[in-house]
Design a protein around this motif. Structure first.
Motif, PDB file in Angstrom:
ATOM      1  N   PHE A  37       1.977  -4.476  13.699  1.00 43.25           N
ATOM      2  CA  PHE A  37       1.022  -5.386  13.069  1.00 43.25           C
ATOM      3  C   PHE A  37       1.747  -6.507  12.333  1.00 43.25           C
ATOM      4  N   ALA A  38       1.068  -7.654  12.235  1.00 41.41           N
ATOM      5  CA  ALA A  38       1.584  -8.803  11.483  1.00 41.41           C
ATOM      6  C   ALA A  38       0.832  -8.903  10.165  1.00 41.41           C
ATOM      7  N   LEU A  39       1.568  -9.084   9.085  1.00 47.58           N
ATOM      8  CA  LEU A  39       0.962  -9.216   7.766  1.00 47.58           C
ATOM      9  C   LEU A  39       0.244 -10.551   7.635  1.00 47.58           C
ATOM     10  N   GLN A  40      -0.952 -10.521   7.080  1.00 48.24           N
ATOM     11  CA  GLN A  40      -1.687 -11.748   6.791  1.00 48.24           C
ATOM     12  C   GLN A  40      -1.765 -12.010   5.294  1.00 48.24           C
ATOM     13  N   SER A  41      -1.981 -10.976   4.513  1.00 52.14           N
ATOM     14  CA  SER A  41      -2.010 -11.137   3.057  1.00 52.14           C
ATOM     15  C   SER A  41      -1.680  -9.808   2.407  1.00 52.14           C
ATOM     16  N   GLY A  42      -1.064  -9.897   1.220  1.00 48.43           N
ATOM     17  CA  GLY A  42      -0.712  -8.675   0.481  1.00 48.43           C
ATOM     18  C   GLY A  42       0.766  -8.333   0.546  1.00 48.43           C
ATOM     19  N   ARG A  43       1.627  -9.342   0.505  1.00 51.98           N
ATOM     20  CA  ARG A  43       3.071  -9.094   0.634  1.00 51.98           C
ATOM     21  C   ARG A  43       3.607  -8.172  -0.462  1.00 51.98           C
ATOM     22  N   ARG A  44       3.170  -8.395  -1.699  1.00 53.48           N
ATOM     23  CA  ARG A  44       3.695  -7.598  -2.815  1.00 53.48           C
ATOM     24  C   ARG A  44       3.209  -6.151  -2.734  1.00 53.48           C
ATOM     25  N   ARG A  45       1.970  -5.956  -2.330  1.00 54.62           N
ATOM     26  CA  ARG A  45       1.474  -4.583  -2.156  1.00 54.62           C
ATOM     27  C   ARG A  45       2.219  -3.866  -1.032  1.00 54.62           C
ATOM     28  N   LEU A  46       2.498  -4.610   0.044  1.00 54.11           N
ATOM     29  CA  LEU A  46       3.280  -4.020   1.135  1.00 54.11           C
ATOM     30  C   LEU A  46       4.662  -3.628   0.637  1.00 54.11           C
ATOM     31  N   ALA A  47       5.319  -4.523  -0.116  1.00 55.54           N
ATOM     32  CA  ALA A  47       6.660  -4.231  -0.640  1.00 55.54           C
ATOM     33  C   ALA A  47       6.636  -3.041  -1.585  1.00 55.54           C
ATOM     34  N   ALA A  48       5.558  -2.928  -2.389  1.00 60.49           N
ATOM     35  CA  ALA A  48       5.452  -1.796  -3.318  1.00 60.49           C
ATOM     36  C   ALA A  48       5.313  -0.486  -2.553  1.00 60.49           C
ATOM     37  N   CYS A  49       4.498  -0.474  -1.508  1.00 60.57           N
ATOM     38  CA  CYS A  49       4.330   0.740  -0.701  1.00 60.57           C
ATOM     39  C   CYS A  49       5.626   1.089   0.016  1.00 60.57           C
ATOM     40  N   GLN A  50       6.368   0.074   0.471  1.00 58.90           N
ATOM     41  CA  GLN A  50       7.657   0.318   1.108  1.00 58.90           C
ATOM     42  C   GLN A  50       8.624   0.975   0.123  1.00 58.90           C
ATOM     43  N   LYS A  51       8.617   0.484  -1.106  1.00 61.50           N
ATOM     44  CA  LYS A  51       9.521   1.049  -2.116  1.00 61.50           C
ATOM     45  C   LYS A  51       9.147   2.487  -2.452  1.00 61.50           C
ATOM     46  N   LEU A  52       7.850   2.783  -2.460  1.00 58.85           N
ATOM     47  CA  LEU A  52       7.389   4.142  -2.767  1.00 58.85           C
ATOM     48  C   LEU A  52       7.466   5.065  -1.566  1.00 58.85           C
ATOM     49  N   GLY A  53       7.681   4.502  -0.377  1.00 64.36           N
ATOM     50  CA  GLY A  53       7.769   5.320   0.834  1.00 64.36           C
ATOM     51  C   GLY A  53       6.438   5.900   1.265  1.00 64.36           C
ATOM     52  N   ILE A  54       5.356   5.167   1.050  1.00 62.57           N
ATOM     53  CA  ILE A  54       4.029   5.665   1.422  1.00 62.57           C
ATOM     54  C   ILE A  54       3.399   4.735   2.462  1.00 62.57           C
ATOM     55  N   GLU A  55       2.401   5.270   3.164  1.00 62.31           N
ATOM     56  CA  GLU A  55       1.678   4.452   4.125  1.00 62.31           C
ATOM     57  C   GLU A  55       0.838   3.414   3.392  1.00 62.31           C
ATOM     58  N   VAL A  56       0.486   2.349   4.114  1.00 62.55           N
ATOM     59  CA  VAL A  56      -0.193   1.211   3.500  1.00 62.55           C
ATOM     60  C   VAL A  56      -1.656   1.204   3.926  1.00 62.55           C
ATOM     61  N   LEU A  57      -2.527   1.014   2.954  1.00 62.36           N
ATOM     62  CA  LEU A  57      -3.965   0.910   3.235  1.00 62.36           C
ATOM     63  C   LEU A  57      -4.252  -0.518   3.702  1.00 62.36           C
ATOM     64  N   CYS A  58      -4.814  -0.665   4.913  1.00 62.13           N
ATOM     65  CA  CYS A  58      -4.935  -1.991   5.523  1.00 62.13           C
ATOM     66  C   CYS A  58      -6.325  -2.236   6.109  1.00 62.13           C
ATOM     67  N   PHE A  59      -6.819  -3.458   5.923  1.00 60.61           N
ATOM     68  CA  PHE A  59      -7.928  -3.968   6.720  1.00 60.61           C
ATOM     69  C   PHE A  59      -7.325  -4.614   7.964  1.00 60.61           C
ATOM     70  N   LEU A  60      -8.017  -4.508   9.100  1.00 59.76           N
ATOM     71  CA  LEU A  60      -7.540  -5.106  10.340  1.00 59.76           C
ATOM     72  C   LEU A  60      -8.314  -6.376  10.662  1.00 59.76           C
ATOM     73  N   SER A  61      -7.595  -7.392  11.154  1.00 62.75           N
ATOM     74  CA  SER A  61      -8.205  -8.596  11.710  1.00 62.75           C
ATOM     75  C   SER A  61      -7.855  -8.652  13.184  1.00 62.75           C
ATOM     76  N   PHE A  62      -8.739  -9.232  13.976  1.00 62.02           N
ATOM     77  CA  PHE A  62      -8.501  -9.299  15.418  1.00 62.02           C
ATOM     78  C   PHE A  62      -8.695 -10.724  15.915  1.00 62.02           C
ATOM     79  N   THR A  63      -7.839 -11.151  16.830  1.00 58.55           N
ATOM     80  CA  THR A  63      -7.983 -12.456  17.482  1.00 58.55           C
ATOM     81  C   THR A  63      -7.574 -12.296  18.932  1.00 58.55           C
ATOM     82  N   GLU A  64      -8.292 -12.970  19.826  1.00 59.28           N
ATOM     83  CA  GLU A  64      -7.967 -12.920  21.251  1.00 59.28           C
ATOM     84  C   GLU A  64      -7.101 -14.102  21.661  1.00 59.28           C
ATOM     85  N   ASP A  65      -6.890 -15.052  20.755  1.00 61.77           N
ATOM     86  CA  ASP A  65      -6.107 -16.249  21.054  1.00 61.77           C
ATOM     87  C   ASP A  65      -4.769 -16.154  20.347  1.00 61.77           C
TER      88      ASP A  65
END
Length: 344
Positions: free
Chosen positions: A151-179
């Protein structure tokens, strides 16, 4: 008077107890035998009814599970139900709009507070990502299964980095585009919408984010972009200027504290300095030197005729351009026009 009953001996008492137990045993045996003879019919009837009830219950549970999956799938596709994604499956391609350097320690302290908050309370606010495979969609039977996907990050860089530091999975909303070509633009849009509510985003950072969206959408006018992202057109123009002249603005302004008026004055100064070397300024110089500006005015710009619409204009090099717009142009008419043009 009747004769007094003689006391029963101990042996006689024990013998009576034995006869009683024997009698009870015989009665119990008879009851057990009767029950055994009648059990097969009762058990068979219960088994049929029981199996039917269990089957109906299993079918009901299966229908409820299918319905629950359908609701989950719908919510995930609409970006309303978050799912857990391993942090290593998320790539940050869009980067940050926090382009102004903060005082030492400000960002670090804020990030550590975020890490501690997620560690103690869990990730309460999901980030937003999109699948790199634009054709992938969750399976209806297992809508939360993301096996094999990145997946490509769209928003929430700091939350992603915090979850990476804690070693936990990340809670995510998904966006979809066909283009796939518009995927980066959607990433920039999402980043801007999230940052619109941030209090610590500087004026220059907000304008830079808007400018990036405008420059990634060359087919749209600034007025259209302004309507899409909910700002006015001058703000879009200002944002484009910030992106185009960021390095020069950095030399003229304190980007961390610059106001909108400060940015406007600096952009005006930069554009004024560039105007003398702008291609249009060079073309004006050539027209003056070659005498194009002294050419007589054109007899008309647009003119309706029986055959159609005529447009007359002059190129930047001074050449006259005649354009004919008509539904049909017979060959003989074209031949007449050529004869006129070829005549000396």
């Amino acid at each position: 008077m009747s004769a007094a009953r003689k006391p029963r001996s101990a042996s006689a008492f024990i013998a009576g107890m034995e006869r009683g137990r024997s009698s009870q045993g015989d009665e119990a045996g008879a009851d057990t035998e009767l029950a055994e003879r009648s059990t097969p019919e009762v058990t068979g009837a219960w088994s049929i009814a029981g199996r039917k009830g269990l089957r109906e219950r299993f079918e009901q549970i299966e229908e409820e599970a299918i319905k629950a999956n359908e609701l989950q799938l719908e919510g995930i596709l609409e970006g309303k139900i978050p799912i857990q994604i391993p942090a290593e499956k998320i790539r940050d391609d869009v980067g940050t709009d926090r382009i102004v350097e903060r005082p030492d320690g400000d960002d670090a302290d804020s990030f550590q507070s975020l890490v501690k908050n997620i560690q103690q309370r869990g990730q309460r606010v999901p980030i937003r990502v999109r699948p790199l495979d634009t054709g992938w969609r969750p399976h209806p039977a297992t809508p939360r299964d993301i096996t094999g996907q990145e997946f490509a990050l769209q928003s929430g860089r700091r939350r992603l980095a915090a979850c990476q530091k804690l070693g936990i999975e990340v809670l995510c909303f998904l966006s979809f585009t066909e283009d796939e070509e518009k995927a980066r633009l959607e990433d920039l849009h999402e980043r801007f919408y999230e940052n619109a509510v941030r209090k610590d985003l500087t004026q220059i950072e907000r304008l830079y984010s808007i400018g990036l969206i405008a420059m990634e959408t060359p087919e749209a006018s600034q007025a259209q972009i302004a309507e899409i992202i909910g700002v006015n057109r001058p703000t879009v123009n200002r944002g484009v200027g910030v992106v185009e002249h960021y390095e020069k603005l950095s030399a003229l302004l304190d980007l961390g504290s610059a106001s909108r008026d400060d940015i406007d004055r600096a952009l005006k100064q930069i554009r004024s300095a560039n105007r003398s070397t702008h291609p249009e300024a060079e073309r004006s110089r050539i027209r003056r030197e070659t005498g194009i500006e002294r050419l007589p005015p054109l007899p008309f710009r647009r003119k309706e005729t029986a055959r159609g619409l005529l447009s007359l204009s002059r190129s930047k090099a001074g050449k006259t351009i005649l354009k004919i717009e008509t539904a049909s142009l017979p060959e003989e008419t074209i031949a007449d026009i050529l004869r006129v043009l070829e005549a000396k």
